[in-house]
Write a protein that holds these residues in place. Structure first.
Motif, PDB file in Angstrom:
ATOM      1  N   PRO A  24       1.992 -13.356  -0.407  1.00  0.00           N
ATOM      2  CA  PRO A  24       1.629 -13.071   0.981  1.00  0.00           C
ATOM      3  C   PRO A  24       2.716 -13.515   1.957  1.00  0.00           C
ATOM      4  N   VAL A  25       2.978 -12.702   2.938  1.00  0.00           N
ATOM      5  CA  VAL A  25       3.888 -13.062   4.022  1.00  0.00           C
ATOM      6  C   VAL A  25       3.050 -13.715   5.119  1.00  0.00           C
ATOM      7  N   LEU A  26       3.590 -14.829   5.645  1.00  0.00           N
ATOM      8  CA  LEU A  26       2.862 -15.536   6.707  1.00  0.00           C
ATOM      9  C   LEU A  26       3.376 -15.186   8.090  1.00  0.00           C
ATOM     10  N   PRO A  69      -1.363 -11.805  13.400  1.00  0.00           N
ATOM     11  CA  PRO A  69      -0.990 -13.210  13.243  1.00  0.00           C
ATOM     12  C   PRO A  69       0.431 -13.416  12.712  1.00  0.00           C
ATOM     13  N   MET A  70       0.926 -12.490  11.913  1.00  0.00           N
ATOM     14  CA  MET A  70       2.307 -12.633  11.397  1.00  0.00           C
ATOM     15  C   MET A  70       3.333 -12.566  12.514  1.00  0.00           C
ATOM     16  N   LEU A  71       3.004 -11.813  13.566  1.00  0.00           N
ATOM     17  CA  LEU A  71       3.976 -11.549  14.637  1.00  0.00           C
ATOM     18  C   LEU A  71       3.844 -12.555  15.787  1.00  0.00           C
ATOM     19  N   GLY A 100       0.854  -1.198   0.000  1.00  0.00           N
ATOM     20  CA  GLY A 100       0.000   0.000   0.000  1.00  0.00           C
ATOM     21  C   GLY A 100       0.881   1.236   0.000  1.00  0.00           C
ATOM     22  N   VAL A 101       0.278   2.384   0.230  1.00  0.00           N
ATOM     23  CA  VAL A 101       1.048   3.627   0.185  1.00  0.00           C
ATOM     24  C   VAL A 101       2.147   3.629   1.248  1.00  0.00           C
ATOM     25  N   THR A 102       1.895   3.027   2.425  1.00  0.00           N
ATOM     26  CA  THR A 102       2.931   2.994   3.461  1.00  0.00           C
ATOM     27  C   THR A 102       4.124   2.157   3.007  1.00  0.00           C
ATOM     28  N   GLY A 103       3.863   0.982   2.483  1.00  0.00           N
ATOM     29  CA  GLY A 103       4.943   0.101   2.052  1.00  0.00           C
ATOM     30  C   GLY A 103       5.731   0.698   0.887  1.00  0.00           C
ATOM     31  N   PHE A 134       7.015  -7.278  -0.441  1.00  0.00           N
ATOM     32  CA  PHE A 134       6.075  -8.381  -0.678  1.00  0.00           C
ATOM     33  C   PHE A 134       4.652  -7.852  -0.598  1.00  0.00           C
ATOM     34  N   GLU A 135       3.895  -8.064  -1.632  1.00  0.00           N
ATOM     35  CA  GLU A 135       2.492  -7.639  -1.646  1.00  0.00           C
ATOM     36  C   GLU A 135       1.621  -8.871  -1.921  1.00  0.00           C
ATOM     37  N   ALA A 136       0.619  -9.067  -1.061  1.00  0.00           N
ATOM     38  CA  ALA A 136      -0.236 -10.248  -1.206  1.00  0.00           C
ATOM     39  C   ALA A 136      -1.082 -10.186  -2.480  1.00  0.00           C
ATOM     40  N   GLY A 137      -1.531  -8.998  -2.842  1.00  0.00           N
ATOM     41  CA  GLY A 137      -2.448  -8.857  -3.973  1.00  0.00           C
ATOM     42  C   GLY A 137      -1.715  -8.759  -5.302  1.00  0.00           C
ATOM     43  N   ASP A 143     -10.018   9.960  -2.255  1.00  0.00           N
ATOM     44  CA  ASP A 143     -10.186  10.698  -3.509  1.00  0.00           C
ATOM     45  C   ASP A 143      -9.296  11.941  -3.545  1.00  0.00           C
ATOM     46  N   ALA A 144      -8.685  12.283  -2.412  1.00  0.00           N
ATOM     47  CA  ALA A 144      -7.817  13.460  -2.324  1.00  0.00           C
ATOM     48  C   ALA A 144      -7.095  13.363  -0.988  1.00  0.00           C
ATOM     49  N   PHE A 145      -6.104  14.212  -0.768  1.00  0.00           N
ATOM     50  CA  PHE A 145      -5.468  14.228   0.547  1.00  0.00           C
ATOM     51  C   PHE A 145      -5.161  15.662   0.947  1.00  0.00           C
ATOM     52  N   GLY A 151      -2.774  -0.830  -2.264  1.00  0.00           N
ATOM     53  CA  GLY A 151      -3.631  -1.216  -1.139  1.00  0.00           C
ATOM     54  C   GLY A 151      -5.011  -0.594  -1.280  1.00  0.00           C
ATOM     55  N   LYS A 152      -5.412   0.182  -0.270  1.00  0.00           N
ATOM     56  CA  LYS A 152      -6.749   0.783  -0.302  1.00  0.00           C
ATOM     57  C   LYS A 152      -6.875   1.847  -1.393  1.00  0.00           C
ATOM     58  N   VAL A 153      -5.767   2.370  -1.843  1.00  0.00           N
ATOM     59  CA  VAL A 153      -5.821   3.383  -2.903  1.00  0.00           C
ATOM     60  C   VAL A 153      -6.040   2.675  -4.231  1.00  0.00           C
ATOM     61  N   GLY A 192      -1.951   7.522  12.000  1.00  0.00           N
ATOM     62  CA  GLY A 192      -2.703   8.426  11.130  1.00  0.00           C
ATOM     63  C   GLY A 192      -3.196   7.692   9.900  1.00  0.00           C
ATOM     64  N   VAL A 193      -4.495   7.869   9.582  1.00  0.00           N
ATOM     65  CA  VAL A 193      -5.065   7.113   8.462  1.00  0.00           C
ATOM     66  C   VAL A 193      -4.913   7.846   7.124  1.00  0.00           C
ATOM     67  N   GLY A 194      -4.729   9.157   7.158  1.00  0.00           N
ATOM     68  CA  GLY A 194      -4.640   9.920   5.911  1.00  0.00           C
ATOM     69  C   GLY A 194      -3.378   9.556   5.141  1.00  0.00           C
ATOM     70  N   LEU A 195      -3.410   9.773   3.830  1.00  0.00           N
ATOM     71  CA  LEU A 195      -2.261   9.374   3.006  1.00  0.00           C
ATOM     72  C   LEU A 195      -0.975  10.105   3.390  1.00  0.00           C
ATOM     73  N   PRO A 196      -1.025  11.408   3.723  1.00  0.00           N
ATOM     74  CA  PRO A 196       0.241  12.038   4.148  1.00  0.00           C
ATOM     75  C   PRO A 196       0.837  11.323   5.357  1.00  0.00           C
TER      76      PRO A 196
HETATM   77  C1  LIG Z   1     -13.476   4.669   2.079  1.00  0.00           C
HETATM   78  C2  LIG Z   1     -12.147   5.295   2.407  1.00  0.00           C
HETATM   79  C3  LIG Z   1     -11.913   6.616   2.040  1.00  0.00           C
HETATM   80  C4  LIG Z   1     -10.679   7.217   2.340  1.00  0.00           C
HETATM   81  N1  LIG Z   1     -10.486   8.501   1.945  1.00  0.00           N
HETATM   82  C5  LIG Z   1      -9.291   9.079   2.176  1.00  0.00           C
HETATM   83  C6  LIG Z   1      -9.034  10.387   1.670  1.00  0.00           C
HETATM   84  O1  LIG Z   1      -9.880  10.988   0.998  1.00  0.00           O
HETATM   85  N2  LIG Z   1      -7.817  10.927   1.918  1.00  0.00           N
HETATM   86  C7  LIG Z   1      -6.836  10.268   2.611  1.00  0.00           C
HETATM   87  O2  LIG Z   1      -5.743  10.824   2.813  1.00  0.00           O
HETATM   88  N3  LIG Z   1      -7.043   9.007   3.073  1.00  0.00           N
HETATM   89  C8  LIG Z   1      -8.238   8.402   2.868  1.00  0.00           C
HETATM   90  N4  LIG Z   1      -8.457   7.127   3.300  1.00  0.00           N
HETATM   91  C9  LIG Z   1      -7.392   6.426   4.060  1.00  0.00           C
HETATM   92  C10 LIG Z   1      -6.277   5.851   3.214  1.00  0.00           C
HETATM   93  O3  LIG Z   1      -6.738   5.467   1.940  1.00  0.00           O
HETATM   94  C11 LIG Z   1      -5.672   4.628   3.934  1.00  0.00           C
HETATM   95  O4  LIG Z   1      -5.469   4.890   5.304  1.00  0.00           O
HETATM   96  C12 LIG Z   1      -4.320   4.260   3.306  1.00  0.00           C
HETATM   97  O5  LIG Z   1      -4.468   4.034   1.922  1.00  0.00           O
HETATM   98  C13 LIG Z   1      -3.741   3.037   4.014  1.00  0.00           C
HETATM   99  O6  LIG Z   1      -2.494   2.717   3.434  1.00  0.00           O
HETATM  100  P1  LIG Z   1      -1.578   1.578   4.040  1.00  0.00           P
HETATM  101  O7  LIG Z   1      -0.451   1.364   3.088  1.00  0.00           O
HETATM  102  O8  LIG Z   1      -1.206   1.898   5.460  1.00  0.00           O
HETATM  103  O9  LIG Z   1      -2.485   0.272   4.121  1.00  0.00           O
HETATM  104  P2  LIG Z   1      -3.224  -0.526   2.954  1.00  0.00           P
HETATM  105  O10 LIG Z   1      -3.640   0.384   1.869  1.00  0.00           O
HETATM  106  O11 LIG Z   1      -4.273  -1.339   3.640  1.00  0.00           O
HETATM  107  O12 LIG Z   1      -2.085  -1.469   2.364  1.00  0.00           O
HETATM  108  C14 LIG Z   1      -1.699  -2.669   2.970  1.00  0.00           C
HETATM  109  C15 LIG Z   1      -1.235  -3.621   1.901  1.00  0.00           C
HETATM  110  O13 LIG Z   1      -0.776  -4.826   2.515  1.00  0.00           O
HETATM  111  C16 LIG Z   1      -1.169  -5.920   1.713  1.00  0.00           C
HETATM  112  N5  LIG Z   1      -1.174  -7.143   2.525  1.00  0.00           N
HETATM  113  C17 LIG Z   1      -2.113  -7.580   3.394  1.00  0.00           C
HETATM  114  N6  LIG Z   1      -1.745  -8.762   3.934  1.00  0.00           N
HETATM  115  C18 LIG Z   1      -0.538  -9.072   3.412  1.00  0.00           C
HETATM  116  C19 LIG Z   1       0.361 -10.156   3.584  1.00  0.00           C
HETATM  117  N7  LIG Z   1       0.079 -11.179   4.397  1.00  0.00           N
HETATM  118  N8  LIG Z   1       1.528 -10.158   2.890  1.00  0.00           N
HETATM  119  C20 LIG Z   1       1.838  -9.131   2.050  1.00  0.00           C
HETATM  120  N9  LIG Z   1       0.997  -8.063   1.844  1.00  0.00           N
HETATM  121  C21 LIG Z   1      -0.163  -8.038   2.510  1.00  0.00           C
HETATM  122  C22 LIG Z   1      -2.543  -5.518   1.221  1.00  0.00           C
HETATM  123  O14 LIG Z   1      -2.907  -6.266   0.077  1.00  0.00           O
HETATM  124  C23 LIG Z   1      -2.340  -4.038   0.932  1.00  0.00           C
HETATM  125  O15 LIG Z   1      -1.907  -3.809  -0.382  1.00  0.00           O
HETATM  126  C24 LIG Z   1      -9.668   6.487   3.014  1.00  0.00           C
HETATM  127  C25 LIG Z   1      -9.893   5.141   3.371  1.00  0.00           C
HETATM  128  C26 LIG Z   1     -11.115   4.552   3.070  1.00  0.00           C
HETATM  129  C27 LIG Z   1     -11.335   3.111   3.428  1.00  0.00           C
END
Ligand SMILES: Cc1cc2nc3c(=O)[nH]c(=O)nc-3n(C[C@H](O)[C@H](O)[C@H](O)COP(=O)(O)OP(=O)(O)OC[C@H]3O[C@@H](n4cnc5c(N)ncnc54)[C@H](O)[C@@H]3O)c2cc1C
Length: 481
Positions: A272-274, A305-307, A44-47, A64-67, A90-92, A72-74, A455-459
């Motif tokens: 996927p990482v186990l 569960p991974m930990l 996802g954006v963090t990774g 490593f990305e499972a999908g 849709d924006a940040f 990720g959520k983006v 923090g849940v926002g993309l920044p």
């Molecule tokens: C409906 C909604 C609207 C949002 N709107 C906004 C917004 O407008 N602005 C904003 O800034 N933020 C918004 N957010 C928040 C933001 O999108 C998320 O917090 C952010 O994308 C999370 O990124 P992440 O990388 O931490 O996690 P994730 O995006 O969840 O990425 C985690 C990744 O890990 C992978 N993974 C899972 N298990 C395994 C495994 N075993 N092995 C390897 N890989 C694995 C997953 O497939 C995924 O790709 C919104 C979220 C939602 C749900």
């Protein structure tokens, strides 16, 4: 459909050839004395941000990305009939600079767009009434008394009590956390929850009686301490010049794809990482990969569960983090189905009991008006947000609400939905202490990072990934194997 993998090159690296750093099951390194890579779990954006940071520092990594795609959520989808649909973000916000900085670093400036000023109309649904959102606000804080008093978003008594926040003495600065609801009631009065909760808790899809102020809204606690009042503090702090939010012409998926495409390290999709160890990871299928550090960026419910086997205490703490659910219904219409112009950004729904008895909807965004390029000319694209309800029910309710509020004629051209039930991190009171305990329970070369923690926002996610990368590199300078 967009290529969500970050380009064919990234996908090829991910799915097929890998570059010789794999370990045998016994953990022997195949290629001699080169330093072990840092391992990143989750794309996802963090990774992706963690990988980018390591790359800038010349540190090798494997992600490593499972999908079968990065982001990720983006997720952005382009429909065959010309709509651009965002599944989540849709924006940040630009107030926290990290996502925009990363976008610049990967050369995305020409894609930058901002919510359209000319359609910046917002409504507030209270009971049956679509009220104009009060003008001159900084988030939920009114910058002048008069227009707020005229707005009707609360009862006259509720509006007066809201503004009397300016005379409520600050709480002694004990450092104690409190819930959003406790903070609002204490400073703005109980009725203020009906107005503030949809704006504030909506971002976190949270129960306001559980949502941690210190984790989610430290800026308001700081204003209370510095100025004695949130309203006075907000009015004393100049508004930043320019746009507040940012997106990309091709949708948010452009961001993840652009970062992934710039990564030259090893990216492994469908992997996927186990299990995470102090010195590496085990993949589904049993392959073990050794690394100098591990950055776990998957949400807490996958990380726990991974930990579990190697870091039971950290796993228990990570597993105790809670999640909330939401469902977003996407509806596409022809503009002529509406008897009115849909040039507005959307609406928020009051949290008062009467309004809540009529609808379970939380908010509507009119994507076609808010951001350019989201719908073909002559069409309207809406996203209707709900809490934790079944998507079929949410869809029926969304269509009914669009009819009731905007008088739309006929059925939508199509609909889709994004099901985020159980997928929204819930920052409960005490969250920051909880995260500190997780950090302490892990060795310095193993970090958890991402939306579940800081923090849940993309920044915030970008910052979390990059910070974790710097920390792991610092830690792994001391050999641990
Ligand atoms: C409906 C909604 C609207 C949002 N709107 C906004 C917004 O407008 N602005 C904003 O800034 N933020 C918004 N957010 C928040 C933001 O999108 C998320 O917090 C952010 O994308 C999370 O990124 P992440 O990388 O931490 O996690 P994730 O995006 O969840 O990425 C985690 C990744 O890990 C992978 N993974 C899972 N298990 C395994 C495994 N075993 N092995 C390897 N890989 C694995 C997953 O497939 C995924 O790709 C919104 C979220 C939602 C749900």
């Amino acid at each position: 459909m967009t290529d969500r993998s970050g380009g064919t090159e990234a996908k090829r690296r991910g799915c097929n050839g890998s570059s010789g750093i794999h370990m045998s099951a016994g953990g022997e390194r195949a290629g001699g004395a080169a330093p072990l890579p840092v391992l990143i779990v989750g794309g996802g954006v963090t990774g992706l941000s963690a990988a980018w940071e390591l790359q800038q520092r010349g540190i090798s990594y494997v992600l490593f990305e499972a999908g079968d795609f990065f982001g990720g959520k983006v997720q952005t989808e382009h429909t065959d009939d010309g709509f651009l649909v965002e599944k989540a973000a849709d924006a940040f916000i630009l107030g926290k600079p990290w996502a925009a900085e990363l976008a610049r670093e990967v050369g995305l400036e020409s894609e930058f767009i901002h919510p359209r000023e000319e359609t910046k109309k917002l409504y507030f649904l209270r009971g049956d009434e679509l009220l104009d959102f009060p003008p001159n606000m900084k988030m939920f804080v009114p910058l002048d008394d008069e227009s707020f008093l005229r707005s009707g978003v609360l009862s006259p008594e509720g509006l007066r009590r809201f503004l009397a926040e300016q005379d409520v003495p600050p709480r002694p600065d004990t450092g104690e956390d409190e819930s959003l609801a406790a903070f609002v009631i204490r400073r703005f009065g109980e009725e203020a929850l009906d107005f503030i909760v949809p704006l504030a808790a909506g971002i976190y899809v949270a129960n306001p009686y559980e949502l941690s102020m210190k984790a989610a809204f430290p800026q308001f606690l700081a204003l209370e301490q510095k100025y004695g009042s949130v309203i006075r503090g907000s009015r004393a702090t100049p508004r930043a010049e320019g746009p507040i939010f940012m997106s990309f012409g091709g949708g948010m998926g452009t961001f993840a794809a652009a970062v992934a495409a710039k990564l030259t390290g090893e990216l492994r999709l469908n992997t996927p990482v186990l299990r995470v160890h102090p010195g590496g990871v085990t993949l589904a299928g049993g392959e073990q990969v050794r690394g100098s550090g591990v950055i776990v960026t998957v949400p807490a419910w996958y990380a726990a569960p991974m930990l579990r086997l190697d870091f039971p205490q950290a796993s228990a703490e990570v597993g105790a983090l809670r999640a909330n659910g939401s469902v977003a219904i996407v509806l596409a219409y022809r503009a002529e189905q509406f008897p009115r112009d849909m040039a507005l950004h959307g609406l928020q729904v009051s949290a008062d009991a009467e309004t809540q008895a009529r609808t379970r909807m939380k908010a509507i965004t009119v994507h076609s008006a808010k951001l350019r390029g989201r719908a073909p000319d002559g069409h309207v694209l809406l996203r209707v947000f709900f809490g934790d309800i079944e998507p079929g029910q949410a869809r029926a309710e969304a269509v009914r609400e669009i009819e009731r509020l905007f008088g739309v004629q006929g059925e939508p051209l199509w609909h889709s939905y994004a099901d985020w039930r159980g997928k929204n991190p819930a920052y409960q009171v005490g969250h920051l202490d909880h995260v500190a305990r997780i950090r302490t329970a892990l060795p310095p070369q193993v970090r958890v990072a991402g939306a579940s923690y800081t923090g849940v926002g993309l920044p915030d996610c970008v910052n979390a990934g990059r910070t974790a990368a710097r920390e792991v590199v610092g830690a792994s300078l001391t050999p641990t194997a």
